[in-house]
Design an enzyme around this catalytic site. Structure first.
Site, PDB file in Angstrom:
ATOM      1  N   ASP A  11      38.710  43.100  30.800  1.00  0.00           N
ATOM      2  CA  ASP A  11      40.156  42.957  30.572  1.00  0.00           C
ATOM      3  C   ASP A  11      40.698  41.696  31.229  1.00  0.00           C
ATOM      4  OD1 ASP A  11      39.484  44.296  33.051  1.00  0.00           O
ATOM      5  OD2 ASP A  11      41.633  44.458  33.401  1.00  0.00           O
ATOM      6  N   GLU A  12      41.882  41.339  30.826  1.00  0.00           N
ATOM      7  CA  GLU A  12      42.714  40.323  31.485  1.00  0.00           C
ATOM      8  C   GLU A  12      41.905  39.119  31.969  1.00  0.00           C
ATOM      9  OE1 GLU A  12      46.321  43.183  33.035  1.00  0.00           O
ATOM     10  OE2 GLU A  12      44.671  42.867  34.421  1.00  0.00           O
ATOM     11  N   ARG A  47      40.891  47.280  45.160  1.00  0.00           N
ATOM     12  CA  ARG A  47      42.149  46.794  45.767  1.00  0.00           C
ATOM     13  C   ARG A  47      42.317  47.410  47.152  1.00  0.00           C
ATOM     14  NH1 ARG A  47      43.453  46.531  40.351  1.00  0.00           N
ATOM     15  NH2 ARG A  47      43.749  44.352  39.734  1.00  0.00           N
ATOM     16  N   ASP A  78      36.827  43.661  42.001  1.00  0.00           N
ATOM     17  CA  ASP A  78      37.992  43.014  41.395  1.00  0.00           C
ATOM     18  C   ASP A  78      38.242  41.701  42.129  1.00  0.00           C
ATOM     19  OD1 ASP A  78      40.573  42.607  40.026  1.00  0.00           O
ATOM     20  OD2 ASP A  78      40.377  44.726  39.510  1.00  0.00           O
ATOM     21  N   THR A 100      45.126  50.806  42.855  1.00  0.00           N
ATOM     22  CA  THR A 100      45.537  50.971  44.254  1.00  0.00           C
ATOM     23  C   THR A 100      46.135  49.708  44.888  1.00  0.00           C
ATOM     24  OG1 THR A 100      43.275  50.503  44.978  1.00  0.00           O
ATOM     25  CG2 THR A 100      43.874  52.826  44.666  1.00  0.00           C
ATOM     26  N   GLU A 101      46.828  48.910  44.087  1.00  0.00           N
ATOM     27  CA  GLU A 101      47.533  47.801  44.731  1.00  0.00           C
ATOM     28  C   GLU A 101      48.491  48.338  45.800  1.00  0.00           C
ATOM     29  OE1 GLU A 101      47.093  48.073  41.457  1.00  0.00           O
ATOM     30  OE2 GLU A 101      46.962  46.120  40.467  1.00  0.00           O
ATOM     31  N   TYR A 137      48.488  56.061  33.694  1.00  0.00           N
ATOM     32  CA  TYR A 137      48.419  55.205  34.891  1.00  0.00           C
ATOM     33  C   TYR A 137      49.221  55.861  36.007  1.00  0.00           C
ATOM     34  CZ  TYR A 137      46.015  51.156  32.896  1.00  0.00           C
ATOM     35  OH  TYR A 137      45.072  50.322  32.351  1.00  0.00           O
ATOM     36  N   HIS A 196      38.813  39.108  36.565  1.00  0.00           N
ATOM     37  CA  HIS A 196      38.938  39.998  37.733  1.00  0.00           C
ATOM     38  C   HIS A 196      37.700  39.888  38.621  1.00  0.00           C
ATOM     39  CE1 HIS A 196      42.711  42.126  37.004  1.00  0.00           C
ATOM     40  NE2 HIS A 196      42.410  42.195  35.725  1.00  0.00           N
TER      41      HIS A 196
HETATM   42  C1  TNX Z   1      46.343  46.465  34.676  1.00  0.00           C
HETATM   43  S1  TNX Z   1      44.903  47.584  32.396  1.00  0.00           S
HETATM   44  C2  TNX Z   1      45.051  46.340  35.105  1.00  0.00           C
HETATM   45  C3  TNX Z   1      44.752  46.465  36.542  1.00  0.00           C
HETATM   46  C4  TNX Z   1      45.981  46.703  37.352  1.00  0.00           C
HETATM   47  C5  TNX Z   1      46.904  47.658  36.629  1.00  0.00           C
HETATM   48  C6  TNX Z   1      48.140  48.022  37.399  1.00  0.00           C
HETATM   49  C7  TNX Z   1      43.729  46.957  33.186  1.00  0.00           C
HETATM   50  C8  TNX Z   1      42.450  47.185  32.630  1.00  0.00           C
HETATM   51  N1  TNX Z   1      43.952  46.216  34.286  1.00  0.00           N
HETATM   52  O1  TNX Z   1      44.059  45.332  36.984  1.00  0.00           O
HETATM   53  O2  TNX Z   1      45.601  47.227  38.588  1.00  0.00           O
HETATM   54  O3  TNX Z   1      47.294  47.074  35.404  1.00  0.00           O
HETATM   55  O4  TNX Z   1      48.824  49.061  36.756  1.00  0.00           O
END
Ligand code: TNX
Length: 525
Positions: free
Chosen positions: A321-322, A166, A195, A463-464, A412, A258
């Site tokens: 993730d995500e 980021r 990412d 690091t957003e 975090y 990501h």
């Molecule tokens: C979740 S938890 C993310 C990140 C973000 C973060 C911000 C996880 C594996 N992914 O992509 O930067 O929250 O707190």
């Protein structure tokens, strides 16, 4: 001869006069001090030279003490493989008025002992004499209190993740960050290298990953372009630097979500032929993910081959993730894959993808690491970074995964450190110092088979919102000290930690670390 306590009862409190962080297993302060001057010699037994070199590398610039090799000591570093009770990273340190003896069963134990020695010296010993500045000798000279310490960590994995995707950080800063980890006996730097918003890892076979994927036009509407990537030589140099300090560096290459920076560089890796994307300029969870056709897997394997070539450690983190399934639901190639692999539907593609990657890493002799997300998506070979909560980690452990605890509510560091609205912007919520300290990686009520699976814990610096080294250090300190104490020490005692930290802050100040302090809580530009 030195004897090492086999049982690990917490010893008498180190007390504010030592203020060691993390807290050693057992400390006894004894009368007298050991004084050093420019003639003080250092004897390194077989296998102890790396630790001796590290002590010199760390102390000489700040103190002017050359610590010449001398078979008569009075400082002696010895490797004693027979001292098995010390484990892989434990050490025994005896400081007497006339001599210092540091013993460990393994070289890493000596490296941990070196950091304790640094902390026993006056804080000025931590000030690097940068830019040719003269070392500053404290008025009373260089000396340390007489002690007997036996020490070993509770957990083998004591880490910090730094998100350089980021906001890119130069390798010079990564070295300083490694130094700060090592001072706190943290032993893993997890680098989040890719990412949606940026790709920082050089891959010779795919130069556009950094060429195109390493730049974005702006961040969340700020109008300021951002870019950066490492060279292979920079990473290799960093790994050697970290290894000398007993810190291993774990690379993370995010897939299959990501990954928008990779899609911007090579659109054919995506799910929507003909659609051109830019590296993402917003934060959050991006719908664009890698496709599941053969070309994508070939790409991922080739990337991981190069990553494994640069990073020698056993673990490679592949994110996981995500990963929204929306694009896969609409993609003919994804439907074909579901049919060919007899999967239940688009959701099952995620586990299938990671399974293919896991098999490739196994061929490379590496172990996959991934974020546990919904719970059951990681294939069996994965070590799980449990980011949701303790129950999530416990469930992964009971499914048979090794687990590293990274619950966002206590690890975090991109959450503000207080509710003061003047804190630098972060995620919504607060993680104060006590919250960071109260992270319990293996709660007492867990089943023994779950607790046994916990390798350790680590902090996350996303690091957003944190862009510069100064902003990162403000977020990291002192919460990283709390995490280090949690990961190293079996002794959980908040008032004791607070007392030690008060003393430890003088070391951080000597190092130029401007963390959050009770007196001046806010980052000044
Ligand atoms: C979740 S938890 C993310 C990140 C973000 C973060 C911000 C996880 C594996 N992914 O992509 O930067 O929250 O707190």
């Amino acid at each position: 001869m030195l004897s090492v306590a086999a049982t690990r009862h917490p010893g008498p409190r180190p007390g504010p006069e030592l203020g060691l962080v993390p807290r050693p297993d057992s400390v006894t302060v004894q009368p007298g001090r050991f004084a050093l001057d420019h003639r003080t010699g250092l004897r390194a037994g077989p296998g102890a030279q790396t630790a001796a070199a590290l002590l010199r590398e760390l102390l000489t610039p700040a103190t002017g003490l050359p610590l010449p090799p001398d078979s008569a000591g009075p400082i002696t570093f010895l490797l004693a493989p027979g001292e098995e009770a010390l484990g892989a990273e434990g050490y025994a340190l005896t400081v007497r008025p006339e001599a210092v003896l540091l013993v460990a069963a393994r070289p890493d134990g000596l490296l941990r002992g070196v950091q304790t020695l640094r902390q026993l010296l006056p804080p000025e010993a931590l000030a690097a004499a940068a830019g040719g500045a003269q070392p500053r000798t404290p008025a009373a000279g260089w000396s340390m209190p007489c002690v007997r310490i036996t020490d070993r960590p509770r957990f083998a994995w004591r880490g910090a993740m730094l998100d350089v995707a980021r906001h890119f950080q130069p390798v010079t800063y990564l070295r300083r960050f490694v130094d700060l980890l090592a001072l706190h006996k943290l032993n893993v730097l997890h680098l989040h290298l890719t990412d949606d918003q940026g790709w920082r890892m050089p891959i010779a076979a795919y130069p556009r990953l950094t060429g195109i994927g390493g730049r974005r036009t702006e961040s969340a509407g700020d109008g300021i372009p951002h870019q950066g990537a490492y060279t292979r030589a920079e990473l290799t140099g960093l790994l050697a630097y970290a290894a000398r300090r007993g810190v291993s560096v774990v690379p993370e290459i995010e897939m299959p979500g990501h990954a928008r920076a990779a899609l911007a560089a090579y659109p054919r890796l995506g799910n929507r032929p003909g659609v051109r994307l830019e590296p993402w300029t917003r934060w959050g969870v991006c719908e664009n993910v890698l496709g599941v056709h053969d070309g994508v897997l070939d790409f991922c394997r080739a990337v991981l081959d190069e990553v494994a070539d640069v990073f020698p450690g056993p673990y490679v983190h592949v994110g996981g993730d995500e990963c929204p399934r929306t694009e896969w639901e609409r993609s003919p190639a994804a439907r074909a894959r579901i049919a060919a692999e007899a999967l239940s539907g688009p959701a099952a593609l995620h586990g299938w993808f990671l399974g293919e990657i896991s098999a490739h890493l196994a061929r490379l002799g590496r172990r996959p690491l991934g974020w546990t997300d919904t719970g059951d998506e990681l294939p069996p070979a994965f070590t799980a970074l449990a980011w949701r909560d303790a129950e999530h980690g416990r469930a992964a452990a009971l499914r048979g995964h090794d687990v590293i605890m990274a619950p966002y509510r206590s690890t975090y560091l991109d959450y503000p450190q207080s509710a003061d609205p003047a804190e630098p912007r972060g995620q919504d919520g607060v993680l104060d110092l006590r919250g960071a300290y109260e992270n319990e990686p293996a709660p007492a009520h867990w089943e023994p088979e779950a607790a046994r699976r916990v390798l350790g814990t680590q902090a996350q610096l996303w690091t957003e919102y944190a862009r510069t080294p100064a902003e990162l250090e403000y977020l990291a300190f002192p919460r990283l000290c709390a995490l280090a104490d949690t990961a190293w020490s079996t002794h959980r005692d908040w008032p004791d930690f607070r007392r030690r930290l008060d003393h430890h802050r003088t070391r951080l100040a000597a190092l130029g670390v401007r963390g959050r302090s009770p007196q001046s809580p806010l980052l000044t530009p």
